[in-house]
Design a protein around this motif. Structure first.
Motif, PDB file in Angstrom:
ATOM      1  N   ARG A   8      34.807  39.292  41.298  1.00  0.00           N
ATOM      2  CA  ARG A   8      35.482  38.037  41.659  1.00  0.00           C
ATOM      3  C   ARG A   8      36.856  38.260  42.248  1.00  0.00           C
ATOM      4  O   ARG A   8      37.198  37.687  43.282  1.00  0.00           O
ATOM      5  N   ASN A   9      37.641  39.082  41.597  1.00  0.00           N
ATOM      6  CA  ASN A   9      39.017  39.262  42.032  1.00  0.00           C
ATOM      7  C   ASN A   9      39.087  39.948  43.394  1.00  0.00           C
ATOM      8  O   ASN A   9      39.903  39.560  44.241  1.00  0.00           O
ATOM      9  N   ALA A  10      38.253  40.948  43.627  1.00  0.00           N
ATOM     10  CA  ALA A  10      38.267  41.649  44.916  1.00  0.00           C
ATOM     11  C   ALA A  10      37.879  40.712  46.060  1.00  0.00           C
ATOM     12  O   ALA A  10      38.504  40.719  47.127  1.00  0.00           O
ATOM     13  N   VAL A  11      36.859  39.888  45.829  1.00  0.00           N
ATOM     14  CA  VAL A  11      36.441  38.922  46.853  1.00  0.00           C
ATOM     15  C   VAL A  11      37.536  37.884  47.065  1.00  0.00           C
ATOM     16  O   VAL A  11      37.870  37.535  48.205  1.00  0.00           O
ATOM     17  N   TYR A  12      38.121  37.420  45.987  1.00  0.00           N
ATOM     18  CA  TYR A  12      39.207  36.442  46.079  1.00  0.00           C
ATOM     19  C   TYR A  12      40.375  36.990  46.906  1.00  0.00           C
ATOM     20  O   TYR A  12      40.870  36.328  47.814  1.00  0.00           O
ATOM     21  N   GLU A  13      40.804  38.193  46.603  1.00  0.00           N
ATOM     22  CA  GLU A  13      41.935  38.795  47.322  1.00  0.00           C
ATOM     23  C   GLU A  13      41.603  39.050  48.791  1.00  0.00           C
ATOM     24  O   GLU A  13      42.449  38.905  49.661  1.00  0.00           O
ATOM     25  N   THR A  14      40.364  39.426  49.075  1.00  0.00           N
ATOM     26  CA  THR A  14      39.944  39.663  50.462  1.00  0.00           C
ATOM     27  C   THR A  14      39.992  38.364  51.255  1.00  0.00           C
ATOM     28  O   THR A  14      40.487  38.335  52.388  1.00  0.00           O
ATOM     29  N   LEU A  15      39.479  37.296  50.668  1.00  0.00           N
ATOM     30  CA  LEU A  15      39.507  36.008  51.354  1.00  0.00           C
ATOM     31  C   LEU A  15      40.932  35.489  51.510  1.00  0.00           C
ATOM     32  O   LEU A  15      41.285  34.925  52.546  1.00  0.00           O
ATOM     33  N   GLU A  26      27.533  36.285  48.462  1.00  0.00           N
ATOM     34  CA  GLU A  26      26.376  36.121  47.589  1.00  0.00           C
ATOM     35  C   GLU A  26      26.870  35.986  46.160  1.00  0.00           C
ATOM     36  O   GLU A  26      27.650  36.807  45.683  1.00  0.00           O
ATOM     37  N   ILE A  27      26.392  34.946  45.497  1.00  0.00           N
ATOM     38  CA  ILE A  27      26.801  34.685  44.122  1.00  0.00           C
ATOM     39  C   ILE A  27      25.579  34.835  43.227  1.00  0.00           C
ATOM     40  O   ILE A  27      24.540  34.221  43.482  1.00  0.00           O
ATOM     41  N   ALA A  28      25.700  35.650  42.212  1.00  0.00           N
ATOM     42  CA  ALA A  28      24.578  35.933  41.314  1.00  0.00           C
ATOM     43  C   ALA A  28      24.162  34.679  40.565  1.00  0.00           C
ATOM     44  O   ALA A  28      25.002  33.868  40.166  1.00  0.00           O
ATOM     45  N   GLU A  29      22.853  34.527  40.396  1.00  0.00           N
ATOM     46  CA  GLU A  29      22.337  33.398  39.626  1.00  0.00           C
ATOM     47  C   GLU A  29      22.800  33.515  38.177  1.00  0.00           C
ATOM     48  O   GLU A  29      22.846  34.605  37.618  1.00  0.00           O
ATOM     49  N   GLY A  30      23.167  32.410  37.589  1.00  0.00           N
ATOM     50  CA  GLY A  30      23.550  32.387  36.185  1.00  0.00           C
ATOM     51  C   GLY A  30      24.968  32.852  35.913  1.00  0.00           C
ATOM     52  O   GLY A  30      25.328  33.057  34.765  1.00  0.00           O
ATOM     53  N   VAL A  31      25.767  33.019  36.945  1.00  0.00           N
ATOM     54  CA  VAL A  31      27.138  33.475  36.746  1.00  0.00           C
ATOM     55  C   VAL A  31      27.966  32.359  36.122  1.00  0.00           C
ATOM     56  O   VAL A  31      27.732  31.176  36.353  1.00  0.00           O
ATOM     57  N   GLU A  32      28.928  32.739  35.268  1.00  0.00           N
ATOM     58  CA  GLU A  32      29.813  31.757  34.649  1.00  0.00           C
ATOM     59  C   GLU A  32      30.753  31.177  35.698  1.00  0.00           C
ATOM     60  O   GLU A  32      31.344  31.918  36.475  1.00  0.00           O
ATOM     61  N   GLU A  33      30.876  29.865  35.685  1.00  0.00           N
ATOM     62  CA  GLU A  33      31.777  29.230  36.648  1.00  0.00           C
ATOM     63  C   GLU A  33      33.173  29.185  36.039  1.00  0.00           C
ATOM     64  O   GLU A  33      33.415  28.508  35.051  1.00  0.00           O
ATOM     65  N   LYS A  34      34.055  29.938  36.634  1.00  0.00           N
ATOM     66  CA  LYS A  34      35.445  29.965  36.203  1.00  0.00           C
ATOM     67  C   LYS A  34      36.302  29.491  37.364  1.00  0.00           C
ATOM     68  O   LYS A  34      35.826  29.272  38.466  1.00  0.00           O
ATOM     69  N   ALA A  35      37.594  29.374  37.123  1.00  0.00           N
ATOM     70  CA  ALA A  35      38.510  28.890  38.156  1.00  0.00           C
ATOM     71  C   ALA A  35      38.501  29.798  39.377  1.00  0.00           C
ATOM     72  O   ALA A  35      38.563  29.318  40.513  1.00  0.00           O
ATOM     73  N   SER A  36      38.406  31.106  39.165  1.00  0.00           N
ATOM     74  CA  SER A  36      38.430  32.036  40.293  1.00  0.00           C
ATOM     75  C   SER A  36      37.220  31.855  41.202  1.00  0.00           C
ATOM     76  O   SER A  36      37.328  31.954  42.426  1.00  0.00           O
TER      77      SER A  36
END
Length: 81
Positions: A8-15, A26-36
């Protein structure tokens, strides 16, 4: 050259940095939805990057599970291959 960026953090920083061209997320199925994750999806939408759900289990494993579920119980199918 295409690269894979994960976590999450690496993708966030890249964007956030906008220094690399991102083709899709691509977001994995069943991933916890957090603020990031919400922030990543918001930035992806603003930058017109397509997102898609990714299955954590390869399709051939799902196929084996379906086959195992449909076979009669008296047939012994190994659980590990």
């Amino acid at each position: 050259m295409k690269e894979l960026i994960y976590s999450r953090n690496a993708v966030y920083e890249t964007l956030r940095a906008k220094r690399r061209q991102v083709f899709s997320i691509e977001i994995a199925e069943g991933v916890e939805e957090k603020a990031s994750l919400a922030d990543v999806l918001k930035m992806a939408q603003q930058q017109k990057i397509r997102g898609q759900a990714a299955c954590r289990v390869p399709s051939w494993i799902r196929c084996i599970r379906i086959i195992r579920a449909s076979w009669p119980r008296w047939i012994n199918i190994p659980t590990r291959m």
